[in-house]
Scaffold this motif. Structure first.
Motif, PDB file in Angstrom:
ATOM      1  N   GLY A 130      -1.587   0.017  -9.711  1.00 16.38           N
ATOM      2  CA  GLY A 130      -3.039   0.076  -9.731  1.00 16.38           C
ATOM      3  C   GLY A 130      -3.688  -0.165  -8.376  1.00 16.38           C
ATOM      4  N   THR A 131      -5.013  -0.177  -8.381  1.00 21.18           N
ATOM      5  CA  THR A 131      -5.784  -0.180  -7.135  1.00 21.18           C
ATOM      6  C   THR A 131      -6.066  -1.566  -6.573  1.00 21.18           C
ATOM      7  N   ASP A 132      -5.782  -2.606  -7.323  1.00 17.79           N
ATOM      8  CA  ASP A 132      -6.058  -3.969  -6.855  1.00 17.79           C
ATOM      9  C   ASP A 132      -4.935  -4.417  -5.912  1.00 17.79           C
ATOM     10  N   PRO A 133      -5.200  -4.559  -4.597  1.00 21.54           N
ATOM     11  CA  PRO A 133      -4.126  -4.903  -3.666  1.00 21.54           C
ATOM     12  C   PRO A 133      -3.543  -6.295  -3.893  1.00 21.54           C
ATOM     13  N   VAL A 134      -4.362  -7.230  -4.349  1.00 19.93           N
ATOM     14  CA  VAL A 134      -3.863  -8.583  -4.616  1.00 19.93           C
ATOM     15  C   VAL A 134      -2.853  -8.554  -5.758  1.00 19.93           C
ATOM     16  N   ARG A 135      -3.167  -7.817  -6.806  1.00 15.17           N
ATOM     17  CA  ARG A 135      -2.249  -7.693  -7.945  1.00 15.17           C
ATOM     18  C   ARG A 135      -0.954  -7.000  -7.522  1.00 15.17           C
ATOM     19  N   ARG A 136      -1.072  -5.931  -6.725  1.00 14.41           N
ATOM     20  CA  ARG A 136       0.132  -5.221  -6.279  1.00 14.41           C
ATOM     21  C   ARG A 136       1.032  -6.146  -5.466  1.00 14.41           C
ATOM     22  N   GLU A 137       0.432  -6.878  -4.547  1.00 16.68           N
ATOM     23  CA  GLU A 137       1.228  -7.774  -3.700  1.00 16.68           C
ATOM     24  C   GLU A 137       1.914  -8.846  -4.529  1.00 16.68           C
ATOM     25  N   ARG A 138       1.196  -9.429  -5.476  1.00 12.63           N
ATOM     26  CA  ARG A 138       1.767 -10.476  -6.324  1.00 12.63           C
ATOM     27  C   ARG A 138       2.907  -9.922  -7.176  1.00 12.63           C
ATOM     28  N   THR A 139       2.705  -8.740  -7.743  1.00 12.52           N
ATOM     29  CA  THR A 139       3.732  -8.125  -8.582  1.00 12.52           C
ATOM     30  C   THR A 139       4.988  -7.829  -7.778  1.00 12.52           C
ATOM     31  N   LEU A 140       4.824  -7.253  -6.599  1.00 13.59           N
ATOM     32  CA  LEU A 140       5.981  -6.921  -5.768  1.00 13.59           C
ATOM     33  C   LEU A 140       6.741  -8.167  -5.352  1.00 13.59           C
ATOM     34  N   ARG A 141       6.028  -9.223  -5.013  1.00 16.62           N
ATOM     35  CA  ARG A 141       6.695 -10.470  -4.634  1.00 16.62           C
ATOM     36  C   ARG A 141       7.570 -10.973  -5.777  1.00 16.62           C
ATOM     37  N   ARG A 142       7.057 -10.932  -6.986  1.00 12.13           N
ATOM     38  CA  ARG A 142       7.806 -11.438  -8.138  1.00 12.13           C
ATOM     39  C   ARG A 142       8.988 -10.530  -8.482  1.00 12.13           C
TER      40      ARG A 142
ATOM     41  N   GLY B  43       0.584  -4.661 -17.831  1.00 16.00           N
ATOM     42  CA  GLY B  43       0.322  -3.803 -18.975  1.00 16.00           C
ATOM     43  C   GLY B  43       1.449  -2.817 -19.212  1.00 16.00           C
ATOM     44  N   PRO B  44       1.580  -2.334 -20.438  1.00 17.78           N
ATOM     45  CA  PRO B  44       2.712  -1.455 -20.795  1.00 17.78           C
ATOM     46  C   PRO B  44       2.718  -0.125 -20.054  1.00 17.78           C
ATOM     47  N   THR B  45       1.540   0.440 -19.770  1.00 18.94           N
ATOM     48  CA  THR B  45       1.506   1.738 -19.089  1.00 18.94           C
ATOM     49  C   THR B  45       2.128   1.645 -17.709  1.00 18.94           C
ATOM     50  N   ARG B  46       1.803   0.583 -16.979  1.00 19.32           N
ATOM     51  CA  ARG B  46       2.347   0.436 -15.632  1.00 19.32           C
ATOM     52  C   ARG B  46       3.824   0.091 -15.666  1.00 19.32           C
ATOM     53  N   ALA B  47       4.223  -0.679 -16.674  1.00 21.46           N
ATOM     54  CA  ALA B  47       5.654  -0.976 -16.818  1.00 21.46           C
ATOM     55  C   ALA B  47       6.438   0.312 -17.077  1.00 21.46           C
ATOM     56  N   LEU B  48       5.878   1.209 -17.890  1.00 20.59           N
ATOM     57  CA  LEU B  48       6.556   2.473 -18.173  1.00 20.59           C
ATOM     58  C   LEU B  48       6.613   3.357 -16.935  1.00 20.59           C
ATOM     59  N   ARG B  49       5.583   3.301 -16.093  1.00 21.85           N
ATOM     60  CA  ARG B  49       5.625   4.075 -14.851  1.00 21.85           C
ATOM     61  C   ARG B  49       6.766   3.598 -13.960  1.00 21.85           C
ATOM     62  N   MET B  50       6.926   2.275 -13.863  1.00 26.05           N
ATOM     63  CA  MET B  50       8.012   1.777 -13.031  1.00 26.05           C
ATOM     64  C   MET B  50       9.367   2.152 -13.630  1.00 26.05           C
TER      65      MET B  50
ATOM     66  N   ASP C 231       0.797  -1.221   0.000  1.00 23.29           N
ATOM     67  CA  ASP C 231       0.000   0.000   0.000  1.00 23.29           C
ATOM     68  C   ASP C 231       0.832   1.274   0.000  1.00 23.29           C
ATOM     69  N   ASN C 232       2.129   1.165  -0.292  1.00 21.09           N
ATOM     70  CA  ASN C 232       2.928   2.377  -0.452  1.00 21.09           C
ATOM     71  C   ASN C 232       2.381   3.202  -1.615  1.00 21.09           C
ATOM     72  N   PRO C 233       2.394   4.538  -1.494  1.00 18.50           N
ATOM     73  CA  PRO C 233       1.804   5.377  -2.546  1.00 18.50           C
ATOM     74  C   PRO C 233       2.367   5.115  -3.936  1.00 18.50           C
ATOM     75  N   THR C 234       3.674   4.899  -4.035  1.00 18.49           N
ATOM     76  CA  THR C 234       4.278   4.667  -5.349  1.00 18.49           C
ATOM     77  C   THR C 234       3.794   3.358  -5.954  1.00 18.49           C
ATOM     78  N   HIS C 235       3.611   2.348  -5.135  1.00 15.78           N
ATOM     79  CA  HIS C 235       3.156   1.053  -5.649  1.00 15.78           C
ATOM     80  C   HIS C 235       1.701   1.117  -6.110  1.00 15.78           C
ATOM     81  N   ILE C 236       0.883   1.875  -5.408  1.00 13.94           N
ATOM     82  CA  ILE C 236      -0.502   2.068  -5.857  1.00 13.94           C
ATOM     83  C   ILE C 236      -0.519   2.825  -7.188  1.00 13.94           C
ATOM     84  N   LYS C 237       0.287   3.881  -7.272  1.00 12.46           N
ATOM     85  CA  LYS C 237       0.341   4.684  -8.496  1.00 12.46           C
ATOM     86  C   LYS C 237       0.854   3.865  -9.678  1.00 12.46           C
ATOM     87  N   THR C 238       1.825   2.977  -9.404  1.00 12.13           N
ATOM     88  CA  THR C 238       2.440   2.218 -10.486  1.00 12.13           C
ATOM     89  C   THR C 238       1.617   1.014 -10.892  1.00 12.13           C
TER      90      THR C 238
END
Length: 202
Positions: free
Chosen positions: A36-48, A102-109, A27-34
């Motif tokens: 998206g709003t789905d916490p399950v997706r954010r957690e899975r992405t960060l773990r990987r 998705g490409p938009t979020r990859a570009l944000r990171m 739930d860090n602001p940068t991770h939400i911004k990068t």
């Protein structure tokens, strides 16, 4: 409160540590911004993303785990000088997790990590603190401070310069208690990031 033991993590514990970082930093602001709003997706992405980076840090840096009744409840890493930026192998292994969003979020990171890399490159040789996270159910109980204190002890023994980034104002206050000073702040993909250093000897 259960007795908490702090010890170095092993390579076999990298995936468990990456999972905790995903939960603790979801739930860090940068991770939400990068990501998206789905916490399950954010957690899975960060773990990987964290898994390959931690596996390398465990081999050439210092990664501590906090355990309560043998359950991992906190993780803190300190990369040795010259080893804090992701390698090409790290990036290749993390790429599928980024593209899955998705490409938009990859570009944000990419935009976010470029700012970090630029500022890191301008620093003298340093130990890079992070990531650091505590499992959500254990936050607010001093575990982050214990981990941070142990890493600062290591910095003092090495007479090393410490450096970190954070996007949480409450973390800025925490790090200041351990001798870190703000070098600068900068908006990164619309979120304020603070860049901090700790002189050798704290």
């Amino acid at each position: 409160m259960a007795t908490v033991e702090i010890r170095p993590l092993t390579t076999a514990e990298a995936q468990s540590a990456a999972g905790l970082l995903g939960r603790g930093m979801r739930d860090n602001p940068t991770h939400i911004k990068t990501f998206g709003t789905d916490p399950v997706r954010r957690e899975r992405t960060l773990r990987r993303i964290f898994t390959p980076f931690l596996e390398r840090q465990l081999s050439d840096g210092r990664v501590l785990g906090a355990f309560a009744d043998q359950r991992l409840v906190g993780v803190a890493a300190l990369a040795a000088p010259g080893g804090c930026q992701p390698t090409l192998t790290d990036k290749r292994r993390a790429l599928p997790a980024l593209l899955a969003n998705g490409p938009t979020r990859a570009l944000r990171m990419l935009a976010w990590t470029r700012v970090w890399a630029r500022r890191d490159a301008g620093m003298p040789p340093h130990w890079h603190l992070g990531p650091l996270a505590v499992a959500p159910a254990w936050q607010g109980q001093g575990i982050g401070s214990w981990l941070l204190g142990r890493l600062c002890d290591h910095l003092d023994r090495q007479r090393g310069l410490g450096y970190l980034e954070t996007d949480l104002p409450e973390n800025v206050r925490l790090y200041r208690r351990f001798g870190f000073e703000s070098l600068a702040s900068e908006p990164v993909i619309g979120v304020t990031h603070w860049f901090m250093q700790r002189e050798a000897g704290g």
